[in-house]
Design an enzyme around this catalytic site. Sequence first.
Site, mmCIF file in Angstrom:
data_model
loop_
_atom_site.group_PDB
_atom_site.id
_atom_site.type_symbol
_atom_site.label_atom_id
_atom_site.label_comp_id
_atom_site.label_asym_id
_atom_site.label_seq_id
_atom_site.Cartn_x
_atom_site.Cartn_y
_atom_site.Cartn_z
ATOM 1 N N LYS A 20 0.851 -1.191 0.000
ATOM 2 C CA LYS A 20 0.000 0.000 0.000
ATOM 3 C C LYS A 20 0.880 1.232 0.000
ATOM 4 O O LYS A 20 1.660 1.470 0.922
ATOM 5 C CB LYS A 20 -0.927 0.048 1.215
ATOM 6 C CG LYS A 20 -2.025 1.117 1.046
ATOM 7 C CD LYS A 20 -2.610 1.600 2.334
ATOM 8 C CE LYS A 20 -1.835 2.707 2.984
ATOM 9 N NZ LYS A 20 -1.892 4.007 2.256
ATOM 10 N N GLY A 41 6.547 4.439 9.154
ATOM 11 C CA GLY A 41 5.714 5.601 9.402
ATOM 12 C C GLY A 41 5.842 6.044 10.844
ATOM 13 O O GLY A 41 6.854 5.791 11.510
ATOM 14 N N SER A 42 4.800 6.694 11.347
ATOM 15 C CA SER A 42 4.860 7.255 12.690
ATOM 16 C C SER A 42 4.732 6.163 13.750
ATOM 17 O O SER A 42 4.150 5.104 13.514
ATOM 18 C CB SER A 42 3.735 8.276 12.875
ATOM 19 O OG SER A 42 2.476 7.633 12.926
ATOM 20 N N THR A 43 5.254 6.463 14.922
ATOM 21 C CA THR A 43 5.138 5.530 16.043
ATOM 22 C C THR A 43 3.679 5.341 16.441
ATOM 23 O O THR A 43 3.257 4.227 16.782
ATOM 24 C CB THR A 43 5.964 6.044 17.238
ATOM 25 O OG1 THR A 43 7.354 6.046 16.866
ATOM 26 C CG2 THR A 43 5.778 5.179 18.474
ATOM 27 N N GLU A 44 2.894 6.409 16.369
ATOM 28 C CA GLU A 44 1.481 6.322 16.706
ATOM 29 C C GLU A 44 0.761 5.301 15.827
ATOM 30 O O GLU A 44 0.018 4.447 16.317
ATOM 31 C CB GLU A 44 0.828 7.699 16.552
ATOM 32 C CG GLU A 44 -0.658 7.724 16.841
ATOM 33 C CD GLU A 44 -1.286 9.076 16.569
ATOM 34 O OE1 GLU A 44 -2.472 9.261 16.913
ATOM 35 O OE2 GLU A 44 -0.607 9.950 15.990
ATOM 36 N N GLY A 91 2.259 2.973 14.055
ATOM 37 C CA GLY A 91 2.903 1.686 14.269
ATOM 38 C C GLY A 91 2.237 0.892 15.375
ATOM 39 O O GLY A 91 2.082 -0.333 15.287
ATOM 40 N N GLU A 139 9.525 0.390 11.120
ATOM 41 C CA GLU A 139 10.544 1.449 11.103
ATOM 42 C C GLU A 139 9.784 2.739 11.353
ATOM 43 O O GLU A 139 9.051 3.228 10.503
ATOM 44 C CB GLU A 139 11.285 1.465 9.749
ATOM 45 C CG GLU A 139 12.592 2.231 9.796
ATOM 46 C CD GLU A 139 12.438 3.673 9.382
ATOM 47 O OE1 GLU A 139 12.297 4.527 10.292
ATOM 48 O OE2 GLU A 139 12.432 3.956 8.175
ATOM 49 N N CYS A 187 12.909 10.478 9.069
ATOM 50 C CA CYS A 187 12.694 9.893 10.394
ATOM 51 C C CYS A 187 13.942 9.974 11.262
ATOM 52 O O CYS A 187 13.843 9.998 12.489
ATOM 53 C CB CYS A 187 12.223 8.453 10.257
ATOM 54 S SG CYS A 187 13.270 7.442 9.209
ATOM 55 N N GLU A 229 8.393 14.402 17.673
ATOM 56 C CA GLU A 229 8.875 14.425 16.294
ATOM 57 C C GLU A 229 8.076 15.453 15.490
ATOM 58 O O GLU A 229 6.859 15.341 15.350
ATOM 59 C CB GLU A 229 8.741 13.048 15.654
ATOM 60 C CG GLU A 229 9.317 12.987 14.243
ATOM 61 C CD GLU A 229 9.218 11.598 13.642
ATOM 62 O OE1 GLU A 229 10.164 11.196 12.938
ATOM 63 O OE2 GLU A 229 8.194 10.919 13.873
#
Length: 536
Positions: free
Chosen positions: A233, A286-289, A291, A308, A342, A439
């Site tokens: 995607k 992508g973002s930790t949120e 993830g 990552e 990142c 971030e």
Amino acid sequence: MGVRELRNRSRACAGEVECSGTGIMVASDRLEDNKMATTASASLLNKNVSSFVSRTQKILINGKWVDAASGKTFPTYNPATGEVLSRVAEGDKEDIDRAVKAARAAFESGPWSKITASERGRMIWKIGDLIEKHLEELAQLESLDNGKPLTIARVADVPLAADLFRYMAGWATKIEGNTIPISAGGGKTQYLAYTVREPIGVVGQIIPWNFPLLMAAWKLGPALATGCTIVLKSAEQTPLSVLLLGELIQEAGIPDGVVNIVPGYGETAGAALAAHPDVDKVAFTGSTEVGKLILQAAAGNLKKVSLELGGKSPNVVLKDADVDSAIPGAAGAIFFNHGQCCCAGSRLYVENDIFDKVVDGVAQLASNIRIGPGMDPSSDMGPLVSEEQLNRVCGYLESGISEGAKAVTGGSRSGDKGYFVKPTVLVNTNEKMKVVQEEIFGPVVTAIPFRSVEEIAAKANNSIYGLAAGVWTRDIKKAHRIASLLRAGTVWINCYNVFDAALPFGGYKQSGWGREMGHEVIEQYTEVKAVCTPIS
């Protein structure tokens, strides 16, 4: 390849862009009077790019380019103007289902499961060759859709993507197990015991918008090398270069169903892919949120997960550093790719004795950065990727100033058209501020002085993230001592943003699970099977 080298090479490319007839020429007052058309003038673009963006893009499922099951499309925007660049089929749950079924069939009964490792490697190598052949088209699409300077896309994004596929092509024939002497049987019975590494199966891959082509390569390369099949995607903000890559993958001879590409939104297509019960692994950048949401979705069938994620990377400059290298190094660490990186060196720690000199030097370089559309050959920095990202970064700037930070340079939006932000250096910051802890993902660096080597490791590690870090010093013993104390997946010493297909990349703490690139990534896409039989 480091930022300084990229900048030098991009400067060399600028003249070529102007006389090649394939670059867009933009007036010097480009921010105030940018007249680029909605899809960019066909007469100024590479003709193949012009044709590509003028048509509605489709979804790649089982070797066929098809409309979304719903018939819906969504716009992708030119971030330099905010205008619609192209329209793309909007994949959702039904399209993900179709793609996963195609990938499963290709994995279990298609020709992909039967070809030799050598043949698989040749196909993957050919993808690299085709990327190189279509460098100009891919670079222009990356610049138009993402906003990054065309000159940088030419010398970094596209060549690095080609190199990644070639590196992984070599791994196709080197995925091995081991023979293991075991002691079972007490010496009365001898056993032959060995392991084999097998492809993990159907892989769902979700990539970000900051390096669309390169991140697709990072994901697809090892999955193909190990013999997996894929549903990828693309980011809804930047789907175009990945869709062209899909055409090149077909041209390289990869069998139908092995690579399926479904553009769409994260909350629909992405969520469906992460939760799909017939996907064996999901790989997300992508973002930790987000993830964490991926982890929750993957729990349904306990699929393997690699992540990552975000970063808030410390960049440490000691008083004995070569300041003439450290200043441009620190500037490049944060302003490369508009800070949408990142691993950006967004927390700049400078020893007291040279703090003012380094901050002034970085600020001067920041103020000299030429901001403009990515397709303008004179631009050093393009726009942020979207209006949402523009608002996010400007929100952090407002937060920092309200909490007492001071902008030595920058500190606001640039112009009123497109998604441009001025490169910003903030001082009078501390570890409690949002701009230091969270971030930002934009061209904003916080500069903080420190007194001694003994205190810097604790300051640098005071973050939920642990993706990367930098150390600048002439004392190599001190450099390695600090590197050993930093909780980060990558530590650059007297350099920054050096990437290579052979060099693993990933983070500690909430910066993710697993590694991209290098031989370590092969483990992320394989299962280990132990086989044992008595032989006496």
